[in-house]
Design a protein around this motif. Structure first.
Motif, PDB file in Angstrom:
ATOM      1  N   UNK A 199       0.824  -1.216   0.000  1.00 34.78           N
ATOM      2  CA  UNK A 199       0.000   0.000   0.000  1.00 34.78           C
ATOM      3  C   UNK A 199       0.853   1.259   0.000  1.00 34.78           C
ATOM      4  N   UNK A 200       0.235   2.341  -0.379  1.00 33.72           N
ATOM      5  CA  UNK A 200       0.872   3.651  -0.311  1.00 33.72           C
ATOM      6  C   UNK A 200       1.199   3.935   1.158  1.00 33.72           C
ATOM      7  N   UNK A 201       2.453   4.277   1.472  1.00 40.21           N
ATOM      8  CA  UNK A 201       2.841   4.505   2.872  1.00 40.21           C
ATOM      9  C   UNK A 201       2.003   5.557   3.588  1.00 40.21           C
ATOM     10  N   UNK A 202       1.515   6.555   2.864  1.00 40.94           N
ATOM     11  CA  UNK A 202       0.687   7.571   3.529  1.00 40.94           C
ATOM     12  C   UNK A 202      -0.638   6.978   3.994  1.00 40.94           C
ATOM     13  N   UNK A 203      -1.172   6.012   3.246  1.00 35.90           N
ATOM     14  CA  UNK A 203      -2.400   5.336   3.678  1.00 35.90           C
ATOM     15  C   UNK A 203      -2.122   4.415   4.859  1.00 35.90           C
ATOM     16  N   UNK A 204      -0.965   3.780   4.845  1.00 38.56           N
ATOM     17  CA  UNK A 204      -0.596   2.927   5.985  1.00 38.56           C
ATOM     18  C   UNK A 204      -0.485   3.784   7.242  1.00 38.56           C
ATOM     19  N   UNK A 205       0.156   4.935   7.122  1.00 41.78           N
ATOM     20  CA  UNK A 205       0.271   5.833   8.278  1.00 41.78           C
ATOM     21  C   UNK A 205      -1.108   6.300   8.743  1.00 41.78           C
ATOM     22  N   UNK A 206      -2.004   6.556   7.790  1.00 46.45           N
ATOM     23  CA  UNK A 206      -3.362   6.967   8.158  1.00 46.45           C
ATOM     24  C   UNK A 206      -4.068   5.842   8.920  1.00 46.45           C
ATOM     25  N   UNK A 207      -3.896   4.611   8.456  1.00 49.15           N
ATOM     26  CA  UNK A 207      -4.489   3.470   9.154  1.00 49.15           C
ATOM     27  C   UNK A 207      -3.925   3.366  10.572  1.00 49.15           C
ATOM     28  N   UNK A 208      -2.612   3.497  10.713  1.00 50.96           N
ATOM     29  CA  UNK A 208      -1.975   3.444  12.036  1.00 50.96           C
ATOM     30  C   UNK A 208      -2.582   4.505  12.942  1.00 50.96           C
ATOM     31  N   UNK A 209      -2.713   5.712  12.417  1.00 51.92           N
ATOM     32  CA  UNK A 209      -3.292   6.799  13.200  1.00 51.92           C
ATOM     33  C   UNK A 209      -4.719   6.475  13.635  1.00 51.92           C
ATOM     34  N   UNK A 210      -5.543   6.024  12.696  1.00 52.89           N
ATOM     35  CA  UNK A 210      -6.939   5.692  13.022  1.00 52.89           C
ATOM     36  C   UNK A 210      -7.012   4.622  14.110  1.00 52.89           C
ATOM     37  N   UNK A 211      -6.187   3.603  13.971  1.00 46.96           N
ATOM     38  CA  UNK A 211      -6.207   2.519  14.952  1.00 46.96           C
ATOM     39  C   UNK A 211      -5.778   3.030  16.319  1.00 46.96           C
ATOM     40  N   UNK A 212      -4.662   3.741  16.371  1.00 47.01           N
ATOM     41  CA  UNK A 212      -4.145   4.198  17.669  1.00 47.01           C
ATOM     42  C   UNK A 212      -5.065   5.228  18.324  1.00 47.01           C
ATOM     43  N   UNK A 213      -5.819   5.969  17.533  1.00 49.43           N
ATOM     44  CA  UNK A 213      -6.804   6.896  18.096  1.00 49.43           C
ATOM     45  C   UNK A 213      -8.015   6.156  18.661  1.00 49.43           C
ATOM     46  N   UNK A 264       4.534  15.060  14.072  1.00 45.87           N
ATOM     47  CA  UNK A 264       4.881  15.184  15.492  1.00 45.87           C
ATOM     48  C   UNK A 264       3.653  15.125  16.408  1.00 45.87           C
ATOM     49  N   UNK A 265       2.494  15.535  15.897  1.00 41.33           N
ATOM     50  CA  UNK A 265       1.275  15.491  16.711  1.00 41.33           C
ATOM     51  C   UNK A 265       0.852  14.059  17.034  1.00 41.33           C
ATOM     52  N   UNK A 266       1.381  13.091  16.295  1.00 40.84           N
ATOM     53  CA  UNK A 266       1.057  11.686  16.563  1.00 40.84           C
ATOM     54  C   UNK A 266       1.977  11.075  17.607  1.00 40.84           C
ATOM     55  N   UNK A 267       2.920  11.863  18.084  1.00 40.56           N
ATOM     56  CA  UNK A 267       3.889  11.366  19.054  1.00 40.56           C
ATOM     57  C   UNK A 267       3.251  10.767  20.283  1.00 40.56           C
ATOM     58  N   UNK A 268       2.224  11.419  20.799  1.00 38.23           N
ATOM     59  CA  UNK A 268       1.550  10.912  21.996  1.00 38.23           C
ATOM     60  C   UNK A 268       0.958   9.536  21.747  1.00 38.23           C
ATOM     61  N   UNK A 269       0.305   9.364  20.600  1.00 37.90           N
ATOM     62  CA  UNK A 269      -0.288   8.062  20.269  1.00 37.90           C
ATOM     63  C   UNK A 269       0.780   6.986  20.170  1.00 37.90           C
ATOM     64  N   UNK A 270       1.895   7.318  19.531  1.00 39.75           N
ATOM     65  CA  UNK A 270       2.969   6.344  19.357  1.00 39.75           C
ATOM     66  C   UNK A 270       3.616   5.991  20.691  1.00 39.75           C
ATOM     67  N   UNK A 271       3.825   6.999  21.548  1.00 41.12           N
ATOM     68  CA  UNK A 271       4.392   6.735  22.888  1.00 41.12           C
ATOM     69  C   UNK A 271       3.445   5.875  23.707  1.00 41.12           C
ATOM     70  N   UNK A 272       2.145   6.184  23.662  1.00 40.81           N
ATOM     71  CA  UNK A 272       1.164   5.389  24.415  1.00 40.81           C
ATOM     72  C   UNK A 272       1.151   3.941  23.940  1.00 40.81           C
TER      73      UNK A 272
END
Length: 172
Positions: free
Chosen positions: A94-108, A136-144
């Protein structure tokens, strides 16, 4: 109905028409309803969604993001193993930007405690998503997520590559 949806929505040529942009949300609603009312059909619904994501790719980001949001809703409804298996397979091409979007949606949408399968699957997807480009705004989600993974009993233990990724996530 599922076979028809798979053939129509998985056809890359169909997305050249503006009509598909208008029709896809209706099909997604129908597929969501079908998955909710007939949980035994979730694997087939996920096959349709995977075909849609492959057909659309990053050419119509708004449609792809709708499909990813649908995947996350299926994850939250309890189809964790099925959704994560499909997401891992999809993320490799997949397009990496879509993968990152999926990661964001899941972690949220999820919070600890995580199952070992879910956490290991997320790590596999994160390896393909070029996390260096996460905002950088996703940092909290990634740390959690990294902190939540510390409480998971991974059997077999995580690979050094996964441990390194968790260490990197904890620094975000």
């Amino acid at each position: 109905m599922l076979q028809h949806s798979h053939q129509l929505l998985g056809n890359v040529d169909a997305y050249g028409e503006e009509r598909m942009t208008l029709v896809l949300p209706n099909y997604l609603s129908m597929l969501h309803r079908l998955a909710c009312e007939q949980p035994g059909l979730i694997p087939q619904v996920l096959m349709v969604l995977q075909a849609v994501l492959k057909a659309i790719g990053s050419t119509k980001m708004d449609l792809s993001r709708r499909v990813l949001a649908f995947l996350v809703s299926m994850l939250l409804s309890g189809a964790v193993d099925l959704v994560m298996n499909m997401a891992m397979a999809w993320s490799t091409s997949a397009d990496p930007s879509l993968v990152r979007h999926f990661i964001q949606l899941v972690l949220e949408s999820v919070e600890p405690p995580y199952s070992a399968f879910f956490a290991r699957s997320m790590l596999a997807i994160m390896h393909t998503g070029l996390l260096a480009r996460m905002r950088p705004t996703h940092g909290t989600l990634l740390r959690e997520f990294a902190v939540g993974c510390q409480a998971v009993a991974f059997l077999p233990p995580l690979s050094n590559k996964d441990l390194d990724l968790l260490e990197e996530l904890a620094k975000y």
